[in-house]
Motif scaffolding. Structure first.
Motif, PDB file in Angstrom:
ATOM      1  N   ARG A 255       0.820  -1.203   0.000  1.00 47.26           N
ATOM      2  CA  ARG A 255       0.000   0.000   0.000  1.00 47.26           C
ATOM      3  C   ARG A 255       0.861   1.264   0.000  1.00 47.26           C
ATOM      4  O   ARG A 255       0.707   2.142  -0.841  1.00 47.26           O
ATOM      5  CB  ARG A 255      -0.933   0.016   1.211  1.00 47.26           C
ATOM      6  CG  ARG A 255      -1.843   1.234   1.257  1.00 47.26           C
ATOM      7  CD  ARG A 255      -2.494   1.367   2.627  1.00 47.26           C
ATOM      8  NE  ARG A 255      -3.295   0.212   2.955  1.00 47.26           N
ATOM      9  CZ  ARG A 255      -4.583   0.097   2.626  1.00 47.26           C
ATOM     10  NH1 ARG A 255      -5.172   1.053   1.956  1.00 47.26           N
ATOM     11  NH2 ARG A 255      -5.245  -0.974   2.965  1.00 47.26           N
ATOM     12  N   ALA A 256       1.788   1.399   0.956  1.00 45.51           N
ATOM     13  CA  ALA A 256       2.614   2.604   1.049  1.00 45.51           C
ATOM     14  C   ALA A 256       3.503   2.744  -0.179  1.00 45.51           C
ATOM     15  O   ALA A 256       3.691   3.841  -0.703  1.00 45.51           O
ATOM     16  CB  ALA A 256       3.450   2.574   2.318  1.00 45.51           C
ATOM     17  N   LEU A 257       4.048   1.621  -0.641  1.00 46.64           N
ATOM     18  CA  LEU A 257       4.939   1.652  -1.792  1.00 46.64           C
ATOM     19  C   LEU A 257       4.229   2.176  -3.030  1.00 46.64           C
ATOM     20  O   LEU A 257       4.712   3.097  -3.698  1.00 46.64           O
ATOM     21  CB  LEU A 257       5.490   0.245  -2.045  1.00 46.64           C
ATOM     22  CG  LEU A 257       6.309   0.046  -3.327  1.00 46.64           C
ATOM     23  CD1 LEU A 257       7.571   0.878  -3.287  1.00 46.64           C
ATOM     24  CD2 LEU A 257       6.636  -1.431  -3.515  1.00 46.64           C
ATOM     25  N   LEU A 258       3.063   1.633  -3.359  1.00 47.66           N
ATOM     26  CA  LEU A 258       2.367   2.021  -4.588  1.00 47.66           C
ATOM     27  C   LEU A 258       1.565   3.303  -4.421  1.00 47.66           C
ATOM     28  O   LEU A 258       1.414   4.085  -5.361  1.00 47.66           O
ATOM     29  CB  LEU A 258       1.473   0.878  -5.066  1.00 47.66           C
ATOM     30  CG  LEU A 258       2.220  -0.404  -5.450  1.00 47.66           C
ATOM     31  CD1 LEU A 258       1.250  -1.479  -5.928  1.00 47.66           C
ATOM     32  CD2 LEU A 258       3.267  -0.131  -6.527  1.00 47.66           C
ATOM     33  N   ASP A 259       1.052   3.564  -3.227  1.00 48.07           N
ATOM     34  CA  ASP A 259       0.375   4.833  -2.987  1.00 48.07           C
ATOM     35  C   ASP A 259       1.342   6.010  -3.079  1.00 48.07           C
ATOM     36  O   ASP A 259       0.935   7.140  -3.361  1.00 48.07           O
ATOM     37  CB  ASP A 259      -0.283   4.840  -1.607  1.00 48.07           C
ATOM     38  CG  ASP A 259      -1.651   4.166  -1.613  1.00 48.07           C
ATOM     39  OD1 ASP A 259      -2.095   3.759  -2.704  1.00 48.07           O
ATOM     40  OD2 ASP A 259      -2.261   4.045  -0.544  1.00 48.07           O
TER      41      ASP A 259
ATOM     42  N   SER B 279       7.728   6.028   4.771  1.00 46.78           N
ATOM     43  CA  SER B 279       6.767   5.134   4.131  1.00 46.78           C
ATOM     44  C   SER B 279       6.779   5.260   2.622  1.00 46.78           C
ATOM     45  O   SER B 279       6.205   4.448   1.918  1.00 46.78           O
ATOM     46  CB  SER B 279       5.362   5.442   4.642  1.00 46.78           C
ATOM     47  OG  SER B 279       4.972   6.747   4.253  1.00 46.78           O
ATOM     48  N   GLY B 280       7.421   6.301   2.118  1.00 42.99           N
ATOM     49  CA  GLY B 280       7.394   6.532   0.682  1.00 42.99           C
ATOM     50  C   GLY B 280       6.238   7.408   0.255  1.00 42.99           C
ATOM     51  O   GLY B 280       6.101   7.706  -0.914  1.00 42.99           O
ATOM     52  N   VAL B 281       5.400   7.855   1.190  1.00 42.43           N
ATOM     53  CA  VAL B 281       4.297   8.752   0.876  1.00 42.43           C
ATOM     54  C   VAL B 281       4.718  10.152   1.250  1.00 42.43           C
ATOM     55  O   VAL B 281       5.037  10.436   2.400  1.00 42.43           O
ATOM     56  CB  VAL B 281       3.019   8.357   1.640  1.00 42.43           C
ATOM     57  CG1 VAL B 281       1.889   9.307   1.308  1.00 42.43           C
ATOM     58  CG2 VAL B 281       2.628   6.929   1.283  1.00 42.43           C
ATOM     59  N   ALA B 282       4.736  11.049   0.278  1.00 41.66           N
ATOM     60  CA  ALA B 282       5.270  12.387   0.512  1.00 41.66           C
ATOM     61  C   ALA B 282       4.227  13.297   1.121  1.00 41.66           C
ATOM     62  O   ALA B 282       3.168  13.484   0.556  1.00 41.66           O
ATOM     63  CB  ALA B 282       5.760  12.987  -0.806  1.00 41.66           C
ATOM     64  N   PRO B 283       4.493  13.874   2.285  1.00 43.08           N
ATOM     65  CA  PRO B 283       3.583  14.881   2.821  1.00 43.08           C
ATOM     66  C   PRO B 283       3.730  16.183   2.069  1.00 43.08           C
ATOM     67  O   PRO B 283       4.729  16.424   1.404  1.00 43.08           O
ATOM     68  CB  PRO B 283       4.066  15.034   4.267  1.00 43.08           C
ATOM     69  CG  PRO B 283       5.529  14.745   4.198  1.00 43.08           C
ATOM     70  CD  PRO B 283       5.681  13.688   3.120  1.00 43.08           C
TER      71      PRO B 283
END
Length: 556
Positions: free
Chosen positions: A335-339, A409-413
Motif C-alpha cells: 500500500r505505502a509503496l504504490l500509494d 513510508s514513501g508517501v510524501a507529505p
C-alpha cells in the motif's frame, strides 16, 4: 507472473515499458493506433533528469536526435530583456515523433515487451490477483490478464473513463499557433521569446531550434476561437485564425523581423494547440494507475507535460518492479509503496498548476496603453521575465525536477514553500543536495568491483548506497575496497529489505566525508547517515518491503 498491461504506446507508455524491462518486468502494451509516428510540430524540452532517464532505458539516440540550446533570450520590441547562457546543464529540444520512433526502436529490441497495435480497450476488471482487460481488434475480441495496469492513453483516456476517475480543470488556459519551418535564422542555437515584436500583428512570437536546420515557431493567440484538433496542411484553408494566408503572414512577418529580410524557408507542418490545465482526481485505483496525459495536462507558459509524463514513468516503474520482485511474507503490503506514486507525482504536478495560476496574470501580454505604460515605468516585465524562461527551459516551479520530501513510508507529505524563497525556483533548488527527496546530482562514482561510472547511469535498477570517501579517484580501488567502512557497507547492502548496490564517490554537495546516502532507483534521495548506521538505513527501507498480516485493498 503476469505482465504489466500498459494501455497506450505514446512516449510515456513506451518509456514505462522500457523502464520495467530494465528491472526484468515483462509488459504488454495495447495500442489503439497503428504504430506509425507521423511528423507533427509537437516537441519536448528535456532537462538533465529526463535525458538521463531516456538514455538508461535504451533510447541511445536522444542526444543526436535533439538540438542542444546554447542560450535562451527574451526580447520586448527591439530590446533584449533577458539572456541566459545554457552551458551548465544541457537543455535538449527534439520533435515528439522522433522521440516516439526512437523509443519504438528500443522496444523492438526488448523481448520482455509485447507491443500490440490496433487493440482498443473496451472493458476492464480487477481483483486482488490482477487486472483483466478486454480489447477489440479487427472485429475480434481478446482478453488480457496482468498483474497491474497503467493507462498512458492520452487526454481522452479510455482507462480513466472506465475507472470513473474525474479529470477536472480549465479547458482553455493558453492557445498557440505552432509551425515547423526549415530556415537559417541569425541566432543559431538560441531559443527566443519575442514579446510585442516590432512587426505588426503579433503580441508574442517565439523561435526554438531543432536539429537539421529546423525551427519550431510559436505565436500566442487570443482565446475562444475554434481550431482544428489535429495537425493540418499549412497551405490549406480551414476555419479559425491560424488558416491559409493568416499563418503564412505570421511566418513571413516573423522571419523578416528577425532576419531583416525574408530568408529562403520551407514551411513543413502547422497546428493550432489549446493548452488545458487538468489533474485527475486519482492516479491510482487498486491495481490500475494513470500516467502522462491521462493523469494531467499542462502546457501554458511553455510547460512540458510530456517531460512530467516521463517522470511519472520513472517514478512508477521502480515501485511496480519492487512490488513484483520482493518475496511475499504472508499478504503483500504494498500500500505505502504504490500509494507513494500518487502522493508524489500528483502533488508535484498540482504544485506546477498552482504556480501557473499564480503567475499567469504577471506574464500575460498586457493590453491597453495605460497598462503598457505602467509596465514600462515599473519594470514589471523585466522583473518577471525569469518566470517566463522557467516554462520554456523546464526549470524552476514550472518544469524543474521536483523534490519529494518523503516520509520513510514513501508517501510524501505536503511541504510548504520556504518563506522568503525566490519566486520561480523549484523545491530542488531551495533544498540542499543532501535533503531527503531531492534529485541527486550526476557525479563520478566507483562500483564495488572498481568500475568507474556516473551516479545517474546507475539509476533505474536497485537502490544505491553511496559512500562519500575522499581519495577514491586518486587511489587504486584495490587499496580501499576492502578497507574502512566498505566491508560492512557491502554486508549491509545484502541485509537491507530492498535490492541495493554499493557505490563510492569522492565528494557530494553538502555531505561530509564518510556520509552514507541512500538513493532511490529514480534518483531521489531517500535519506543520509553520518557514517554507517544500519538501524537508520533499515528504518528507511523497511516500509517499502512486504509485511505480514496486511492486505492490499483496491481503492475507489
Amino acid at each position: 507472473m503476469d505482465a504489466v498491461i500498459i494501455v497506450g504506446a505514446g512516449p510515456v507508455g513506451l518509456a514505462l515499458a522500457l523502464a520495467l524491462a530494465r528491472n526484468d518486468v515483462p509488459s504488454t502494451v495495447l495500442d489503439e493506433g497503428t504504430g506509425v509516428s507521423p511528423e507533427s510540430p509537437r516537441t519536448v524540452v528535456l532537462g538533465g533528469d529526463t535525458t538521463a532517464f531516456l538514455a538508461r532505458i535504451g533510447y541511445t539516440r536522444v542526444v543526436s536526435d535533439a538540438a542542444r540550446w546554447d542560450a535562451f533570450t527574451i526580447w520586448r520590441r527591439r530590446t533584449e530583456v533577458l539572456r541566459l547562457p545554457l552551458d551548465a546543464e544541457p537543455v535538449l529540444h527534439l520533435a515528439q515523433h522522433r522521440l516516439q520512433r526512437g523509443l519504438r526502436d528500443a522496444v523492438a529490441a526488448t523481448p520482455l515487451i509485447r507491443l500490440l497495435p490496433r487493440h482498443k480497450v473496451v472493458e476492464l476488471a480487477q481483483d486482488h490477483d490482477g487486472v483483466t482487460v478486454r480489447t477489440t481488434s479487427a472485429g475480434q475480441d481478446a482478453w488480457w490478464h496482468g498483474s497491474h495496469l497503467v493507462g498512458c492513453d492520452g487526454a481522452r483516456s479510455t482507462v480513466r473513463k472506465l475507472l470513473k476517475v474525474r479529470f477536472p480543470g480549465r479547458p482553455a488556459v493558453d492557445r498557440h499557433a505552432v509551425a515547423t519551418v526549415r530556415v537559417d535564422l541569425p541566432f543559431p542555437g538560441e531559443a527566443r521569446i519575442h514579446r510585442e515584436p516590432p512587426w505588426r500583428g503579433d503580441r508574442e512570437a517565439s523561435a526554438r531550434p531543432l536539429p537539421d536546420g529546423l525551427w519550431r515557431l510559436d505565436w500566442r493567440l487570443p482565446p475562444g476561437r475554434p481550431q482544428p484538433t489535429e495537425p493540418v496542411d499549412p497551405h490549406a484553408t480551414w476555419p479559425g485564425i491560424v488558416t491559409g494566408d493568416t499563418l503564412l503572414t505570421r511566418v513571413t512577418s516573423a522571419l523578416t523581423g528577425w532576419c531583416g529580410e525574408l530568408p529562403p524557408h520551407q514551411l513543413l507542418a502547422a497546428a493550432d494547440h489549446t493548452y488545458q490545465q487538468r489533474l485527475a482526481g486519482r492516479f491510482r485505483t487498486g491495481r490500475c494507475f494513470l500516467a502522462g496525459d491521462a493523469a494531467h495536462l499542462h502546457g501554458a507558459l511553455g510547460m512540458q507535460n510530456l517531460a512530467d509524463g516521463l517522470r511519472d514513468a520513472d517514478n512508477l516503474s521502480w515501485r511496480l518492479a519492487l512490488a513484483r520482485h520482493l518475496p511475499p511474507t504472508g499478504d503483500r503490503a504494498d500500500r505505502a509503496l504504490l500509494d507513494g506514486y500518487e502522493a508524489e507525482r500528483r502533488g508535484a504536478v498540482g504544485a506546477r498548476l498552482r504556480a501557473v495560476d499564480q503567475s499567469m496574470p504577471l506574464l500575460r501580454p498586457l493590453r491597453g496603453w495605460a497598462e503598457t505604460r505602467r509596465s514600462l515605468l515599473s519594470g514589471s516585465f523585466r522583473k518577471n521575465a525569469p518566470l517566463l524562461a522557467d516554462g520554456q527551459l523546464g526549470t524552476g516551479r514550472f518544469g524543474g525536477a521536483p523534490a519529494y520530501p518523503a516520509a520513510p513510508s514513501g508517501v510524501a507529505p505536503r511541504v510548504p514553500e520556504q518563506r522568503g524563497a525566490q519566486r520561480g525556483t523549484s523545491l530542488t533548488e531551495q533544498l540542499p543536495a543532501t535533503a531527503p527527496g531531492v534529485l541527486v546530482p550526476d557525479l563520478p562514482v566507483v562500483t564495488a568491483d572498481g568500475t568507474a561510472d556516473t551516479l545517474r547511469a546507475r539509476l533505474g535498477g536497485p537502490f544505491l548506497l553511496v559512500l562519500v570517501a575522499p581519495g577514491t579517484t586518486v587511489w587504486s580501488a584495490e587499496h580501499w575496497l576492502g578497507a574502512g567502512l566498505m566491508p560492512r557497507l557491502a554486508e549491509l547492502a545484502t541485509a537491507l529489505p530492498v535490492p541495493t548496490e554499493v557505490l563510492v564517490t569522492d565528494t557530494y554537495p553538502g555531505a561530509t566525508p564518510h556520509t552514507v546516502l541512500l538513493v532511490r532507483p529514480d534518483g531521489h534521495l531517500l535519506g543520509t547517515t553520518p557514517g554507517l548506521h544500519p538501524e537508520t538505513l533499515h528504518a528507511l527501507t523497511a516500509p517499502l518491503s512486504p509485511q505480514p498480516g496486511l492486505e492490499q485493498e483496491a481503492r475507489g
